[in-house]
Scaffold this active site. Sequence first.
Site, PDB file in Angstrom:
ATOM      1  N   GLU B  49      25.297  31.882  39.641  1.00  0.00           N
ATOM      2  CA  GLU B  49      26.522  32.361  40.292  1.00  0.00           C
ATOM      3  C   GLU B  49      26.145  33.253  41.473  1.00  0.00           C
ATOM      4  OE1 GLU B  49      28.267  35.628  38.158  1.00  0.00           O
ATOM      5  OE2 GLU B  49      30.314  35.155  38.809  1.00  0.00           O
ATOM      6  N   ASN B 113      35.213  32.998  44.052  1.00  0.00           N
ATOM      7  CA  ASN B 113      33.884  32.928  43.455  1.00  0.00           C
ATOM      8  C   ASN B 113      33.708  31.458  43.075  1.00  0.00           C
ATOM      9  OD1 ASN B 113      31.566  33.132  41.914  1.00  0.00           O
ATOM     10  ND2 ASN B 113      32.176  35.051  40.926  1.00  0.00           N
ATOM     11  N   LYS B 130      36.181  30.084  40.352  1.00  0.00           N
ATOM     12  CA  LYS B 130      36.209  30.845  39.091  1.00  0.00           C
ATOM     13  C   LYS B 130      37.615  31.342  38.740  1.00  0.00           C
ATOM     14  CE  LYS B 130      33.623  34.743  36.983  1.00  0.00           C
ATOM     15  NZ  LYS B 130      32.523  35.694  37.299  1.00  0.00           N
ATOM     16  N   GLU B 149      35.277  42.268  40.560  1.00  0.00           N
ATOM     17  CA  GLU B 149      35.637  40.867  40.862  1.00  0.00           C
ATOM     18  C   GLU B 149      37.140  40.681  40.997  1.00  0.00           C
ATOM     19  OE1 GLU B 149      33.566  37.442  39.281  1.00  0.00           O
ATOM     20  OE2 GLU B 149      32.253  38.787  38.164  1.00  0.00           O
ATOM     21  N   CYS B 175      30.055  32.052  34.944  1.00  0.00           N
ATOM     22  CA  CYS B 175      29.854  33.358  34.290  1.00  0.00           C
ATOM     23  C   CYS B 175      30.876  33.637  33.193  1.00  0.00           C
ATOM     24  CB  CYS B 175      29.846  34.453  35.344  1.00  0.00           C
ATOM     25  SG  CYS B 175      29.171  36.034  34.733  1.00  0.00           S
ATOM     26  N   ASN B 200      25.909  36.162  36.230  1.00  0.00           N
ATOM     27  CA  ASN B 200      25.299  37.472  36.493  1.00  0.00           C
ATOM     28  C   ASN B 200      25.867  38.394  35.429  1.00  0.00           C
ATOM     29  OD1 ASN B 200      24.090  37.866  39.567  1.00  0.00           O
ATOM     30  ND2 ASN B 200      25.640  36.256  39.493  1.00  0.00           N
TER      31      ASN B 200
END
Lengths: 316, 316
Positions: B49, B113, B130, B149, B175, B200
């Site tokens: 990612e 993302n 994402k 995020e 993730c 991550n």
Amino acid sequence: MALRRVLNVSVAQMGPVARSESRHKVVNRMIKLMEEAHQQGSSFVVFPELALTTFFPRWDYDDNDELESWFEVNMPNAYTNRLFECAVQLGCGFYLGYAELEEDSLGRKQFFNTSILVDTKGCIIGKYRKIHLPGTDEPVTGASHQHLEKKYFDVGNLGFPAFNFQGGVFGMCICNDRRWPEVWRVLGLQGVEVVALGYNTPMENRYGLSKLTDLSMFHNHLCMQAGAYQNGTWVLAAAKAGVEEGIHHIGGSCIISPTGEIVGICKSEDDEVITAECDLSEGDKIRETIFNFENHRQIKYYGSITSQTGALKPNN
Amino acid sequence: MALRRVLNVSVAQMGPVARSESRHKVVNRMIKLMEEAHQQGSSFVVFPELALTTFFPRWDYDDNDELESWFEVNMPNAYTNRLFECAVQLGCGFYLGYAELEEDSLGRKQFFNTSILVDTKGCIIGKYRKIHLPGTDEPVTGASHQHLEKKYFDVGNLGFPAFNFQGGVFGMCICNDRRWPEVWRVLGLQGVEVVALGYNTPMENRYGLSKLTDLSMFHNHLCMQAGAYQNGTWVLAAAKAGVEEGIHHIGGSCIISPTGEIVGICKSEDDEVITAECDLSEGDKIRETIFNFENHRQIKYYGSITSQTGALKPNN
């Protein structure tokens, strides 16, 4: 008044129940297990799926009376009364799995693989009827044994209810249900803090997948540990274990914390009680942070889970 | 003509990427990893990612230009062109995670993302954005580090698409998505045979749950192994690992078979390639028997999964 939020809870694994073993004898074994749970300080004990008899869906029956003889028409009944009385005497509630025959006023019969939650007054405060029935609705030619749950049971018709019980929120499921993340999530969406379940899981994979046979204990725990963590709930799982009528069932009955860790596990494949101190609030932090559903779930993108039963390959 | 159903596939874990490290240097590292994958016979490699930069959502930015500097407006671009060329030269497709800035014709910007699936002609054949963004939309006072995020990214707007790719059905997630069984099931309902994902994951739990910190690797694998088994799919998972700008990220990049077994795992917390021979049909038996969705799923009882975002305690 603060609710009691720390419970001692037990899982009562049972060894094999022979086809010829009477319910009276089986209940004797269960009372002994409940007494052990009580001695270990428990106020709740989980018994296996279809605990009162042998795992009868492994045979095909010509005789309908014989088939129906495995089912309970009333609960409690003459056989199980003593278990309910024992719960009151010892102050120990329980989860019990059994085959349930329900007859309506027109004489129509329905058959369920059922579990109940019984409180320390001996009252049934919750019922669940198994929804994910494994196996087949007809005998499989050449199989090492049958697994005819789809033939003998109706799909449960009560959904996945959760119950306020012993100061917490309790849910139930049965055996194959535990493999399905949908079950855990529907319970998790009711804020369950404890999920009780029983299982009968043959070690041998009926489809000749020897590799899956080796992995049966791993898969058993994997699904329950994921369900526990992803919903921040305790899991109390009781097997009927050992070689029953020639079929080897896995044990591995366990208590899993809301972190997904196995904190207690049965060592034998026989009647055995394990107990853990269970802080019902232990899952709160998980449900408030990483699995805060309100904050993180994106139901707009989950549509196919409820709109579509089978898999559809992409067309691109 | 029979499709090729056995692939060699690789996971390319990456060690830390410093805040000051240029995309040019990072792509050099990635090309080296792709070459290693190629030497190991692979036709597909999974990168982490946000692979092209440091994990920038750990900081709060006053300067919008600085924030936007972490995003890619075009893909491929001047920095990543060489990676796409390398894929063609080596006959090695890839999964790449990066921050994507999309500007529409009215100049409105959206930030995602994102991950892409690139084939051996260097064409982007699939994109995912994402959906389960972790962290917060405002800085948390007193936290050891930020995880913004929810501030910097829009929730992905492409759902969870699956793609016919290299003879199989491939899905992607990123993730935190891997912790959500809904993601695995929506992909499983498209018959995915491979799920590629990058992550991550800081080792330290930001909420001060030291116990969860100890369990970060266990939870990482638990969710992916359950997702693999419950949907009969391979999982290829690539971490950005090690101590990056003072924050320790877990490694544990792995290849998981459709039985849920980890068949390959990175030993380091640095740039490292692992490869496995992956029979795309290995999950068929699982999907045809124990997880035959058409036979066993009971969508009538899953309603709350899509009708309800947060948890609602029972009233009984």
